[in-house]
Write an enzyme that holds these catalytic residues in place. Structure first.
Site, PDB file in Angstrom:
ATOM      1  CD  GLN A 118      -0.942  -0.564  19.334  1.00  0.00           C
ATOM      2  OE1 GLN A 118       0.158  -0.673  18.946  1.00  0.00           O
ATOM      3  NE2 GLN A 118      -1.702   0.926  19.039  1.00  0.00           N
ATOM      4  CB  SER A 121      -4.627  -3.200  13.307  1.00  0.00           C
ATOM      5  OG  SER A 121      -3.788  -2.051  13.466  1.00  0.00           O
ATOM      6  CD  GLU A 236       1.415   2.775  17.772  1.00  0.00           C
ATOM      7  OE1 GLU A 236       0.322   3.196  17.743  1.00  0.00           O
ATOM      8  OE2 GLU A 236       1.854   1.842  17.191  1.00  0.00           O
ATOM      9  CD  GLU A 370       0.169   7.146   2.438  1.00  0.00           C
ATOM     10  OE1 GLU A 370      -0.200   6.243   3.405  1.00  0.00           O
ATOM     11  OE2 GLU A 370       1.164   7.264   1.796  1.00  0.00           O
TER      12      GLU A 370
HETATM   13  C1  LIG Z   1       5.344  -3.897  11.460  1.00  0.00           C
HETATM   14  C2  LIG Z   1       4.010  -3.648  11.905  1.00  0.00           C
HETATM   15  C3  LIG Z   1       3.663  -3.762  13.082  1.00  0.00           C
HETATM   16  C4  LIG Z   1       2.453  -3.525  13.549  1.00  0.00           C
HETATM   17  N1  LIG Z   1       2.022  -3.763  14.896  1.00  0.00           N
HETATM   18  C5  LIG Z   1       0.623  -3.297  15.335  1.00  0.00           C
HETATM   19  C6  LIG Z   1       0.419  -3.825  16.587  1.00  0.00           C
HETATM   20  O1  LIG Z   1       1.096  -4.258  17.379  1.00  0.00           O
HETATM   21  N2  LIG Z   1      -0.833  -3.353  17.129  1.00  0.00           N
HETATM   22  C7  LIG Z   1      -1.815  -3.261  15.981  1.00  0.00           C
HETATM   23  O2  LIG Z   1      -2.998  -2.811  16.559  1.00  0.00           O
HETATM   24  N3  LIG Z   1      -1.485  -2.729  14.906  1.00  0.00           N
HETATM   25  C8  LIG Z   1      -0.285  -3.035  14.548  1.00  0.00           C
HETATM   26  N4  LIG Z   1       0.116  -2.624  13.155  1.00  0.00           N
HETATM   27  C9  LIG Z   1      -1.063  -2.269  11.953  1.00  0.00           C
HETATM   28  C10 LIG Z   1      -0.808  -0.839  11.606  1.00  0.00           C
HETATM   29  O3  LIG Z   1      -1.137   0.285  12.748  1.00  0.00           O
HETATM   30  C11 LIG Z   1      -1.700  -0.776  10.569  1.00  0.00           C
HETATM   31  O4  LIG Z   1      -1.244  -1.646   9.549  1.00  0.00           O
HETATM   32  C12 LIG Z   1      -2.015   0.718  10.073  1.00  0.00           C
HETATM   33  O5  LIG Z   1      -2.638   1.491  10.802  1.00  0.00           O
HETATM   34  C13 LIG Z   1      -2.540   0.793   8.644  1.00  0.00           C
HETATM   35  O6  LIG Z   1      -3.809   0.144   8.417  1.00  0.00           O
HETATM   36  P1  LIG Z   1      -4.051  -1.076   7.525  1.00  0.00           P
HETATM   37  O7  LIG Z   1      -2.867  -1.857   7.300  1.00  0.00           O
HETATM   38  O8  LIG Z   1      -5.229  -1.585   7.839  1.00  0.00           O
HETATM   39  O9  LIG Z   1      -4.236  -0.066   6.022  1.00  0.00           O
HETATM   40  P2  LIG Z   1      -5.521   0.685   5.495  1.00  0.00           P
HETATM   41  O10 LIG Z   1      -6.028   1.555   6.582  1.00  0.00           O
HETATM   42  O11 LIG Z   1      -6.263  -0.218   4.741  1.00  0.00           O
HETATM   43  O12 LIG Z   1      -4.629   1.712   4.477  1.00  0.00           O
HETATM   44  C14 LIG Z   1      -4.411   0.905   3.283  1.00  0.00           C
HETATM   45  C15 LIG Z   1      -3.867   2.454   2.397  1.00  0.00           C
HETATM   46  O13 LIG Z   1      -4.684   3.606   2.444  1.00  0.00           O
HETATM   47  C16 LIG Z   1      -4.087   4.681   2.900  1.00  0.00           C
HETATM   48  N5  LIG Z   1      -5.350   5.418   3.536  1.00  0.00           N
HETATM   49  C17 LIG Z   1      -6.039   4.678   4.670  1.00  0.00           C
HETATM   50  N6  LIG Z   1      -7.071   5.771   4.913  1.00  0.00           N
HETATM   51  C18 LIG Z   1      -6.653   6.837   4.564  1.00  0.00           C
HETATM   52  C19 LIG Z   1      -6.758   8.558   4.646  1.00  0.00           C
HETATM   53  N7  LIG Z   1      -8.162   8.579   5.238  1.00  0.00           N
HETATM   54  N8  LIG Z   1      -6.223   9.247   3.624  1.00  0.00           N
HETATM   55  C20 LIG Z   1      -5.151   8.883   2.843  1.00  0.00           C
HETATM   56  N9  LIG Z   1      -4.848   7.859   2.977  1.00  0.00           N
HETATM   57  C21 LIG Z   1      -5.622   6.824   3.393  1.00  0.00           C
HETATM   58  C22 LIG Z   1      -3.328   4.232   3.858  1.00  0.00           C
HETATM   59  O14 LIG Z   1      -2.139   5.212   4.098  1.00  0.00           O
HETATM   60  C23 LIG Z   1      -2.496   2.839   2.976  1.00  0.00           C
HETATM   61  O15 LIG Z   1      -1.514   3.329   2.231  1.00  0.00           O
HETATM   62  C24 LIG Z   1       1.254  -3.097  12.600  1.00  0.00           C
HETATM   63  C25 LIG Z   1       1.783  -2.829  11.244  1.00  0.00           C
HETATM   64  C26 LIG Z   1       3.175  -2.941  10.887  1.00  0.00           C
HETATM   65  C27 LIG Z   1       3.254  -3.027   9.504  1.00  0.00           C
END
Ligand SMILES: Cc1cc2nc3c(=O)[nH]c(=O)nc-3n(C[C@H](O)[C@H](O)[C@H](O)COP(=O)(O)OP(=O)(O)OC[C@H]3O[C@@H](n4cnc5c(N)ncnc54)[C@H](O)[C@@H]3O)c2cc1C
Length: 401
Positions: A118, A121, A236, A370
């Site tokens: 997928q 991100s 998902e 969150e």
């Molecule tokens: C083990 C693992 C596997 C993954 N596999 C995939 C995959 O196969 N494909 C894929 O596309 N992605 C994948 N991901 C990515 C995952 O979907 C993202 O890490 C997740 O959606 C958070 O995005 P970010 O890391 O950019 O954090 P950010 O969006 O930058 O968030 C940082 C912090 O801010 C908080 N935050 C952000 N916006 C808000 C809001 N509006 N209100 C309150 N709090 C907020 C978040 O909760 C978090 O604590 C994976 C992640 C992990 C850890």
């Protein structure tokens, strides 16, 4: 026909197909590909899918019956190698794919001859996935893609990727997206491992440089990408958090097992264990109720409840596990070399200390806790939405660093 009649008729059909499948394919003497292929052809891959697409068009509640029966006879199950294929790609292709796309992709997905990943991100778009910047530009019957994705689970084993890219930067962010199936072996796709806290690299960063995707591999209309993304994400959350294991199994079983081995049992730890056992059981019963109420089709925001509950519970359970292990809990069970597993370790590794570390990601992957709380507040409880200043601005005019 009443709903009960429909379930009874569906159950009779499922049982007779199971009998035929097992009579023709002895699970002990068939290869996984052979058995899973026959299971797909019998309509027992996903029973609620239509006939010809791996299903029988019956109530999705009957899937549990198939899984239980096949597990009981030791039938091959490769689903952990293709978690994204089973959990997200299949239901997305079913809803948004053409007949040709369903015929091309679903069977080899189910047999795990073709693994899926997928590609949502990006470094600048995780929770706010609609803000992503990978570009797809049309060139005749093809699209040319440039950009970077990150945290892509199993990109290193995948044949196909679910890719969402920006096709019109001058529209507001949700409206300028289009959804594609990308060949992960195509020229210009580069997959680089990203190491996790466990030492392993289940996920990767993926770079696209002038990657060509035939328009025939677009899912749904140009500009309808967000609608397709929503289907994938809803599925998902159910795939991650919506399972109904048997009572006292899964993570809580690990905690109870370790508790029985502890010689110096403290009342405080016992109370923690009891409280977590109750939470695990409440989660299991909630998921069971959701499963019974679910009709065929895309799950609703209740999947976010399951995802949130499961993620937070897992983290607390494995914290207790390492606490109960005492000093042993601080040692790491392996060499800490970087491995690139061929399956997601979401459900844990071979050792609870590894699973403890892996569980830290549960409240991030598949949408953070969150974000689940935001969805729950807005879409289930009807609370006021959070301010979204960029919602109607053309994506190209949204300030970003
Ligand atoms: C083990 C693992 C596997 C993954 N596999 C995939 C995959 O196969 N494909 C894929 O596309 N992605 C994948 N991901 C990515 C995952 O979907 C993202 O890490 C997740 O959606 C958070 O995005 P970010 O890391 O950019 O954090 P950010 O969006 O930058 O968030 C940082 C912090 O801010 C908080 N935050 C952000 N916006 C808000 C809001 N509006 N209100 C309150 N709090 C907020 C978040 O909760 C978090 O604590 C994976 C992640 C992990 C850890």
């Amino acid at each position: 026909m009443t709903v009960t009649d429909a379930v009874d008729t569906g159950e009779a059909l499922v049982r007779s197909r199971l009998q035929e499948l097992l009579a023709a394919h002895d699970p002990a003497h068939s290869t996984p590909v052979e058995f899973l292929g026959a299971r797909f052809d019998a309509g027992l891959a996903w029973v609620s899918f239509p006939e010809g697409s791996g299903g029988l068009g019956v109530n999705p509640g009957l899937q549990g019956l198939v899984e239980r029966e096949l597990r009981r006879v030791g039938a091959p199950d490769e689903s952990e190698r293709n978690v994204i294929g089973y959990g997200m790609a299949a239901p997305t292709i079913l809803v948004h794919g053409t007949e040709e796309q369903r015929a091309r992709y679903l069977r080899p997905l189910f047999t795990c001859e073709e693994v899926w990943c997928q590609l949502f991100s990006e470094p600048g778009a995780g929770s706010d996935v609609a803000g992503l910047g990978s570009r797809a530009v049309r060139d005749g019957d093809e699209w040319v893609v440039n950009g970077q994705k990150v945290w892509t689970t199993l990109a290193h084993t995948a044949r196909w990727g679910l890719l969402v890219a920006r096709t019109d930067p001058d529209l507001p962010k949700h409206r300028g997206l289009t959804y594609f199936v990308v060949d992960m072996l195509a020229p210009g796709v580069e997959v680089r491992p990203l190491r996790q806290i466990t030492g392993d690299a289940e996920f990767n960063e993926v770079f696209f440089t002038d990657v060509r995707i035939p328009d025939a591999q677009r899912l749904d209309a140009v500009g309808a990408g967000w609608r397709v993304v929503t289907t994938t994400l809803m599925n998902e959350r159910v795939a991650i958090g919506g399972g109904v294991p048997s009572r006292s199994s899964g993570p809580i079983h690990d905690a109870v097992r370790i508790w029985h081995g502890v010689t110096d049992k403290s009342p405080v730890q016992r109370e923690r264990l009891m409280a977590l056992w109750v939470r695990a059981e409440v989660g299991r019963l909630t998921n069971m109720r959701a499963r019974e109420l679910r009709r065929a089709g895309t799950p609703g925001p209740e999947g976010s409840v399951a995802k949130l509950m499961g993620a937070e519970l897992n983290k607390h359970v494995y914290e207790l596990c390492v606490d109960l292990l005492g000093m042993t809990g601080t040692l790491y069970p392996t060499d800490y070399e970087m491995h690139r597993p061929d399956r997601s370790l979401f459900s844990g590794g071979a050792d609870v200390r590894m699973t403890f570390l892996r569980s830290r990601a549960n409240s991030i992957e598949g949408g953070t806790s969150e974000i689940m709380r935001n969805i729950l507040g807005e879409r289930v409880l009807g609370l006021p939405g959070e301010p979204r200043a960029d919602k109607d601005l053309p994506w190209s005019q949204v300030p970003r660093s």
